[in-house]
Design an enzyme around this catalytic site. Structure first.
Site, PDB file in Angstrom:
ATOM      1  CB  CYS A 162      -0.968  -0.011   1.173  1.00 15.37           C
ATOM      2  SG  CYS A 162      -0.232  -0.560   2.716  1.00 15.37           S
ATOM      3  CE1 TYR A 163       0.454   5.289   2.806  1.00 12.51           C
ATOM      4  CE2 TYR A 163       0.243   3.387   4.262  1.00 12.51           C
ATOM      5  CZ  TYR A 163      -0.196   4.627   3.837  1.00 12.51           C
ATOM      6  OH  TYR A 163      -1.270   5.206   4.436  1.00 12.51           O
TER       7      TYR A 163
END
Lengths: 502, 132
Positions: free
Chosen positions: A130-131
């Protein structure tokens, strides 16, 4: 007679509230009496401006593209705590720069931001689905951040111990430079102008109360860390929006030899609701006492040399152990007055209304020392019991022989009764041989001012003596100054490995 | 008035070994107070205090003897944007240079300074520096 907060707020809104500073209040009470002062005065403003190490701010930097979940964050090379959500961090005032040491730190970053200076943000991450991003470097102004919320865990100490130093060496402490032999006294706090001195029962200072913080309108969160109002050392946890703050009330500092801190201006307005509050806001410097603590004693429970009032401390000179000693303030009384004065103006102009605590702070609580489950190692546990010594009457040649045979560099020198009177080192003996053949006895070449330690002294304290005096061994003596062991730098190695290793 | 006397020990001459101050005192009769002396292998520096009226005479004679003399004014400089008037400098100064005025602002009496530098280290706001 009592006065309601609603009445006071109505007067503030109408622009006719009578607001005075805590400095003005005693004279008003003297003139009008308690009842008269209650009728006359609606609000008393307080202020303090001093080093408040336990300060810092939460930031939200906004998301980058591609986004990063910051695991370690630096602002101008000062690390902020990033163990919170992706682009949040908390920067503490005392954190030091990784590149500039004590000359620059968290306090300086906070001041720079408030002053409108660009700050470099650097962060790293391991990267996730996600990051995905792993590093980022960018430059930010305070206005670029979504939030910059100052949250200071411990501010506005009710009063603070004054400091002196009975040792032979200058100490550089968070209480400033302390000259040897009690050569000066350093203190902090605004005395009768200090917020908590004006409401020691915490009747109107508590959670949710509006305050002056760093030039902005802030708020009391609740009791501060280490809050100890039961012993006269209450503290506050406070918050405020850094974007509203001003550099003149937020100033970074470096206590040489100690480190970075932040000077913060804090002021609390006190609604004068009843006679008890009239009396507590009429407090004078003479009424507020503190202890002068000997910072020369390197333990938590340092002894007090005397009790002193803020009036005496502010006079510039006090008597201490029979001598007249000068005092220095670390906090600024001029700036404390500015804080109280500005707060007064805000209320007079209707820019701040008052509120009562939504939750009260305990006025009886006392802070406790740490529960330690392991004892700090003592000299006794690592010292060398096998001490080779000489007597002061012996010949230098004998000392030389003992040094060789004992494979040591330090010989404690004893008098006839076995009491420590000096020390000779390999260096002293060599020097005697080279420079002057006439010196014959140990007493002619020994060092008489022996730096020593004690069996029960914590090893950390002894190690600091070695370091500060640039020496490599300390005789260990008992209460009668008889040598019971010797502690050399080599013995410190015993702390690594074995039972002290954790 | 404070005079900062400096000399080099390079080259053939070495004023550091000459009793210059004693000689000037004997010759001129001016009473000189030595406040600080700092002698190194290649150079030296002595801070002296003399009556204002005699400063020019002392300076002239000393320079004739091969040392440099500079009148020391405003020995300490204070950055007023950094100073917050806390007063940390007051008690560490051995010469009572610093004090508060009625408004709790720091006042300096420059004439008393002997350039020891204690205040420079003690200032939490790095507002003080010594004139070089």
């Amino acid at each position: 007679m009592e006065k309601s907060l609603e009445l006071i707020n109505t007067r503030i809104r109408d622009g006719n509230a009578r607001v005075v500073t805590a400095e003005e209040m005693p004279a008003i009470v003297d003139e009008l009496g308690d009842e008269g002062a209650l009728e006359e005065v609606d609000v008393v403003t307080t202020g303090t401006f001093g080093a408040m190490c336990s300060s810092g701010a939460f930031f939200n930097f906004g998301h980058a593209d591609p986004p990063i979940r910051m695991e370690q964050v630096w602002l101008n090379d000062v690390e902020a705590y990033a163990g919170i959500a992706a682009v949040d961090a908390y920067l503490g005032a005392t954190q030091q720069s990784t590149t500039q040491g004590e000359r620059y730190g968290g306090g300086h970053v906070l001041e720079d931001l408030v002053a409108g200076t660009m700050v470099e943000l650097r962060a790293i991450s391991r990267g996730t689905d996600c990051y995905p991003r792993r590093t980022i470097t960018t430059e930010l102004l305070l206005e670029d951040m979504n939030q910059a919320i100052m949250v200071n865990p411990r501010n506005a100490y009710q009063r603070y111990n004054a400091a002196t130093n009975s040792t032979e060496r200058t100490l550089y402490t968070y209480m400033g430079t302390l000259l040897p032999r009690c050569g000066n006294v350093s203190y902090s706090g605004a005395g009768a102008l200090s917020p908590l001195s004006n409401d020691p029962q915490f009747r109107v200072i508590g959670s949710g109360v509006p305050i002056f913080l760093g030039g902005a309108q802030g708020m009391v969160i609740g009791e501060g860390t280490q809050h100890s109002a039961g012993s006269g050392f209450g503290t506050l946890m406070v918050t405020g929006d850094m974007k509203q703050m001003r550099q003149e009330f937020l100033r970074a500092a470096t206590m040489t030899g100690y480190g970075v801190t932040l000077y913060v201006g804090v002021g609390v307005p006190i609604p004068v609701l009843d006679l008890d509050l009239v009396r507590s806001t009429a407090v004078r410097d003479e009424d507020i006492t503190t202890e002068i603590i000997d910072y020369g004693v390197p333990s938590r429970d340092r002894p007090s040399l005397r009790t002193v009032s803020y009036a005496e401390l502010k006079s510039g000179r006090i008597e201490l152990v029979g001598e007249e000693v000068r005092t220095s303030s670390l906090s600024s009384y001029r700036k404390a007055r500015e804080v109280a004065q500005e707060l007064k103006t805000w209320i007079e102009e209707g820019r701040m209304e008052l509120a009562l605590p939504t939750r009260r702070i305990d006025p009886t609580r006392r802070a406790r020392p740490m529960r330690e489950t392991t004892r700090a190692p003592r000299v006794r546990e690592i010292m060398d019991l096998d001490v080779v010594s000489v007597t002061e009457d012996e010949e230098i040649r004998t000392a030389a022989r003992k040094l060789l045979k004992g494979e040591t560099n330090h010989l404690p020198v004893l008098d006839r009764n076995g009491v420590l009177v000096g020390i000779v080192t390999t260096y002293d003996v060599s020097k005697a041989v080279v420079t002057d053949g006439r010196l014959r006895r140990v007493r002619d070449i020994m060092t008489r001012q022996v730096i020593k330690t004690y069996p029960e002294e914590p090893v950390d304290i002894a190690a600091r003596k070695l370091e500060k005096n640039n020496i490599s061994a300390l005789p260990v003596v008992d209460a009668t100054n008889r040598v019971v062991g010797i502690l050399s730098a080599i013995d410190l190695g015993k702390l690594f490995g074995g039972r002290w290793q954790r | 008035m404070k005079l900062l006397v400096t000399f080099s020990r390079r080259g053939g001459r070495d004023p550091g070994r000459e009793p210059i101050i004693a000689r000037v005192v004997k010759e001129t009769g001016v009473l000189i107070n030595v406040e600080k002396a700092y002698i190194e292998s290649m150079a030296g520096e002595v801070l002296i205090d003399v009556p204002d009226a005699d400063a020019e005479l002392v300076r002239q004679r000393m320079e004739e003897m091969g040392v440099a003399v500079r009148v020391l004014e405003d020995a300490i400089s204070r950055d007023e944007t950094e100073c917050i008037d806390c007063g940390a400098c007051i008690s560490v100064c051995p010469q009572d240079v610093f004090s508060f005025d009625d408004e709790w602002r720091i006042q300096l009496q420059q004439g008393r300074c002997v350039l020891c530098g204690k205040c420079v280290r003690a200032c939490p706001h790095q507002a003080l520096s010594l004139q070089q």
